[in-house]
Scaffold this active site. Structure first.
Site, PDB file in Angstrom:
ATOM      1  N   LYS A   1       3.031 -11.642   7.872  1.00 47.87           N
ATOM      2  CA  LYS A   1       1.817 -10.984   7.396  1.00 47.87           C
ATOM      3  C   LYS A   1       1.292 -11.818   6.244  1.00 47.87           C
ATOM      4  O   LYS A   1       1.984 -12.000   5.230  1.00 47.87           O
ATOM      5  CB  LYS A   1       2.087  -9.558   6.919  1.00 47.87           C
TER       6      LYS A   1
ATOM      7  N   ILE B   1      -2.377  -6.205   9.681  1.00 44.89           N
ATOM      8  CA  ILE B   1      -1.636  -5.121   9.016  1.00 44.89           C
ATOM      9  C   ILE B   1      -2.385  -4.904   7.711  1.00 44.89           C
ATOM     10  O   ILE B   1      -2.231  -5.681   6.758  1.00 44.89           O
ATOM     11  CB  ILE B   1      -0.175  -5.497   8.741  1.00 44.89           C
TER      12      ILE B   1
ATOM     13  N   TYR C   1       6.612 -11.835   4.553  1.00 43.19           N
ATOM     14  CA  TYR C   1       5.467 -11.227   3.856  1.00 43.19           C
ATOM     15  C   TYR C   1       4.937 -12.236   2.850  1.00 43.19           C
ATOM     16  O   TYR C   1       5.491 -12.408   1.759  1.00 43.19           O
ATOM     17  CB  TYR C   1       5.917  -9.934   3.171  1.00 43.19           C
TER      18      TYR C   1
ATOM     19  N   THR D   1       0.827  -1.209   0.000  1.00 43.82           N
ATOM     20  CA  THR D   1       0.000   0.000   0.000  1.00 43.82           C
ATOM     21  C   THR D   1       0.858   1.254   0.000  1.00 43.82           C
ATOM     22  O   THR D   1       0.484   2.271  -0.588  1.00 43.82           O
ATOM     23  CB  THR D   1      -0.927  -0.002   1.229  1.00 43.82           C
TER      24      THR D   1
END
Length: 312
Positions: A170, A213, A140, A49
């Site tokens: 995440k 998150i 990730y 993001t």
């Protein structure tokens, strides 16, 4: 999960930019401070993001240094440091440690597709050994974007080899069964599992995960914090319903341009619409569609996010 370094609600923070596409550090720092004051326990910066891979190596250092210098606490930041280059990943991780960050979010090396678990283990072993410890690494898992997933076997090998260093994950896959499997296999060892999707917050907390998150936390974190604090009951259920609705609203248009539009309208700061290609700002009636969807979800207005707040 008790004692999670980033336990709770973490926004995958948008990165403010100037008209020339350079980082707007003053506006970005103000946004980070607003998020921390309005429901966020921590911030994932320079992730998907935050458009990390649209910024160069030195720019990523400049952004982290710049917001820390402007008063954003480094201990509450989880910068993305994963690059296709091993040496860049190591240097960005060392830089985050030097700034005072407690953890970083690390993509797998994403250019070469279908690497073996042995190859990924060798890569992360080099990252850990060259970084020298003193900072937690969060994996990730976002196979739709990186095309390189983390298997349970690989995570288990990394945890055994580097206990206390490989600290969590995440999971942005949207596959809750995968998140649950990671919790079931590894949470007992202190491995922190964070959802990348708002609709799983209440569920993942109940089943031993550490929190989330998420991109939509740029606008809905105050509701996420209710879920984090209350966990169950009518108030938590109502807040989770808002998280569910805002997740749908955030994806009603292109995610990153849509969130930028919401923040631009909420602050009165047109600069939030600036985005690096290949992303493009919303056009035509898309901006109104994004606003209407978020308003219907119950997330607007964003209290205190006026021009004054954005400028400070």
């Amino acid at each position: 999960m008790k004692d999670a370094l980033f336990g709770g609600i973490n926004a995958a923070a948008l990165t403010a930019m100037n008209p020339d596409l350079s980082p707007d550090l003053d506006t970005y720092a103000a946004h980070c401070k607003w998020l921390l004051a309005n429901g966020c326990n921590g911030l994932g910066i320079l992730g998907t993001t935050g458009e990390a891979n649209s910024f160069g190596f030195n720019e990523r250092k400049e952004i982290l240094e710049g917001i820390v210098a402007r008063g954003v606490p480094a201990t509450r930041l989880m910068p993305g440091t994963g690059c296709a280059s091993l040496t860049d990943t190591v240097e960005l991780t060392k830089h985050a440690k030097a700034q005072g960050c407690r953890g970083v979010l690390v993509l797998p090396p994403f250019y070469y597709k279908a690497p073996t678990d042995d190859g990924l283990f060798a890569y992360f072993s080099e990252v850990v050994n060259r970084t020298g410890g003193g900072i937690a690494l969060y994996l990730y898992h976002f196979p739709q974007q990186s095309a390189v997933p983390f298997s349970l076997d690989l995570i288990g090998r990394l945890l055994k080899a580097f206990p206390g260093v490989i600290k969590g994950v995440k999971d942005s896959s949207g596959d809750y069964a995968n998140m649950k499997a990671m919790i079931d296999h590894f949470a007992k060892d202190g491995f922190e599992v964070y959802s990348g999707a708002d609709n799983f917050v209440q569920k993942i907390l109940a089943e031993g995960g550490a929190g989330c998150i998420t991109a939509a936390a740029n606008v809905n974190a105050r509701f996420g914090q209710i879920v984090y604090q209350k966990r169950t009951g009518p108030e938590a259920d109502a807040a989770q319903a808002v998280l569910d609705a805002t997740r749908k609203a955030a994806t009603a248009v292109a995610l990153i341009p849509g969130l930028r539009e919401i923040i631009a309208r909420s602050t009165g700061h047109d600069g939030w619409r600036v985005i690096r290609p290949p992303h493009l700002p919303l056009v035509g009636d898309e901006g109104q569609k994004a606003w209407d969807a978020m308003q219907a979800a119950g997330a607007l207005p964003l209290a205190g996010m006026g021009m004054k707040a954005a400028a400070e």
